[in-house]
Design an enzyme around this catalytic site. Sequence first.
Site, PDB file in Angstrom:
ATOM      1  N   HIS A  24      26.543 -75.948 -32.284  1.00 14.02           N
ATOM      2  CA  HIS A  24      27.678 -76.350 -31.153  1.00 14.02           C
ATOM      3  C   HIS A  24      27.272 -76.420 -29.857  1.00 14.02           C
ATOM      4  CE1 HIS A  24      32.134 -77.169 -31.155  1.00 14.02           C
ATOM      5  NE2 HIS A  24      31.962 -77.415 -29.829  1.00 14.02           N
ATOM      6  N   HIS A  26      27.015 -79.828 -27.125  1.00 17.64           N
ATOM      7  CA  HIS A  26      27.607 -81.040 -26.588  1.00 17.64           C
ATOM      8  C   HIS A  26      26.260 -81.878 -25.801  1.00 17.64           C
ATOM      9  CE1 HIS A  26      31.696 -81.364 -28.104  1.00 17.64           C
ATOM     10  NE2 HIS A  26      31.548 -80.107 -27.890  1.00 17.64           N
ATOM     11  N   GLY A 185      37.910 -83.854 -28.746  1.00 15.65           N
ATOM     12  CA  GLY A 185      38.972 -84.020 -27.837  1.00 15.65           C
ATOM     13  C   GLY A 185      40.131 -83.399 -27.887  1.00 15.65           C
ATOM     14  N   HIS A 212      36.343 -79.829 -34.519  1.00 12.43           N
ATOM     15  CA  HIS A 212      37.018 -78.645 -33.594  1.00 12.43           C
ATOM     16  C   HIS A 212      38.363 -78.427 -33.867  1.00 12.43           C
ATOM     17  CE1 HIS A 212      33.701 -80.370 -30.945  1.00 12.43           C
ATOM     18  NE2 HIS A 212      34.132 -79.527 -30.028  1.00 12.43           N
ATOM     19  N   GLU A 215      40.718 -74.085 -30.893  1.00  7.89           N
ATOM     20  CA  GLU A 215      40.475 -73.920 -29.620  1.00  7.89           C
ATOM     21  C   GLU A 215      41.543 -73.847 -28.723  1.00  7.89           C
ATOM     22  OE1 GLU A 215      37.109 -75.248 -26.183  1.00  7.89           O
ATOM     23  OE2 GLU A 215      37.812 -76.476 -27.914  1.00  7.89           O
ATOM     24  N   ASP A 307      28.130 -74.776 -26.584  1.00  3.42           N
ATOM     25  CA  ASP A 307      29.108 -75.602 -26.312  1.00  3.42           C
ATOM     26  C   ASP A 307      28.796 -76.523 -25.116  1.00  3.42           C
ATOM     27  OD1 ASP A 307      31.529 -76.911 -26.640  1.00  3.42           O
ATOM     28  OD2 ASP A 307      32.781 -75.477 -25.590  1.00  3.42           O
TER      29      ASP A 307
END
Length: 372
Positions: A24, A26, A185, A212, A215, A307
């Site tokens: 994970h 980005h 998103g 996702h 979270e 992340d």
Amino acid sequence: MTTQDHGARPGEALIRALPKVVLHDHLDGGLRPQTVLELADAAGHELPASDSESLAAWFRDAADSGSLVRYIETFRHTIAVMQTADNLARVAREAVLDLAADGVVYAEQRWAPEQHLAGGLSLGETVEAVQAGIDDGIAAAAAEGHIIRVGQLVGAMRQADRWQEIADLAVAYRDRGVVGFDIAGPEDGFLPSRHLGIWRFLAEHDVPVTIHAGEAAGLDSIGQAVHLGQADRLGHGARIIDDIAFVTGGEHDAADLGRLAHWVRDHQIPLELCPVSNLQTGVAESIAAHPITRLKELDFAVTLNTDNRLMSRTSMTHEMKLLVDEAGWTIDDLVDVTVTAAWGAFMHHDERRDLVDQVVMPGFQKVEGALV
């Protein structure tokens, strides 16, 4: 070995030398600050700082608000400088080099191609540009003595409703660098049920899925991800802890799992946990109190991830060191989460076995030898 055992606790130098697997991370959250400055200057995009150190601090401070919404806002600047094929390739190349230098031997770079069309690129051209950068980065890392394998996770932005287009893209490039599909998103209001047909389509075309969930939103987002979205992994998933009742007292503490927590654990669905980022978005108040340790102790399939390395000013080495220093993790705990991540990678079974047996375990054994 659990974090309760008195195993060896490596220092930063040895942690940096460990083989690492990150599932994970980005692409648009891991740019070098100097690269953002250079690309923004060429594109005429105004930034909130004019030197790399000040810009790095701005990204961290803006993201360090406890709000996922504000955290996501920081991406306006990175995405703005990733609108040409050359820029996408450069960012991807540098990401691979930075990860490899940190000891990462396998990585999945997730990103949303639909956010990189302002310069006139097609969806396919964005994927091809990123793959060119990844390939260049792998070759350059090898020349520096670092062996790394990297795949693309293409994601759809939940609020943009281009899910089918991105699913089609994942299928089209399934054997050309893309290893899986994601949605990212805002979680609230944009659950997997929004486009139910997507998940059957991806399954029919053998495309692995990570979603996702858990979270910013709670258990409903996790439930929909695993039941409707058929997620092979959960992006974060930290709030599964809310379906566990901890009872203290007596000789031993006890944990009473709810049905969803049992489902996630019974199916060993990997949790892509990101401690530093999770602190920024309000998932936990400290590394010591982060759910990752309790979930690991309860035998959930826990993985450790970065992340967004730019926004969180983090790395896999930094994440590992924090857990060792503040949550009492040992090298055996680091072995556990790394092996779990390797077995959860979106590649074939024999490739996972080779990653574990030929790369991860020999690397840990070498470091463990240095601790003796």
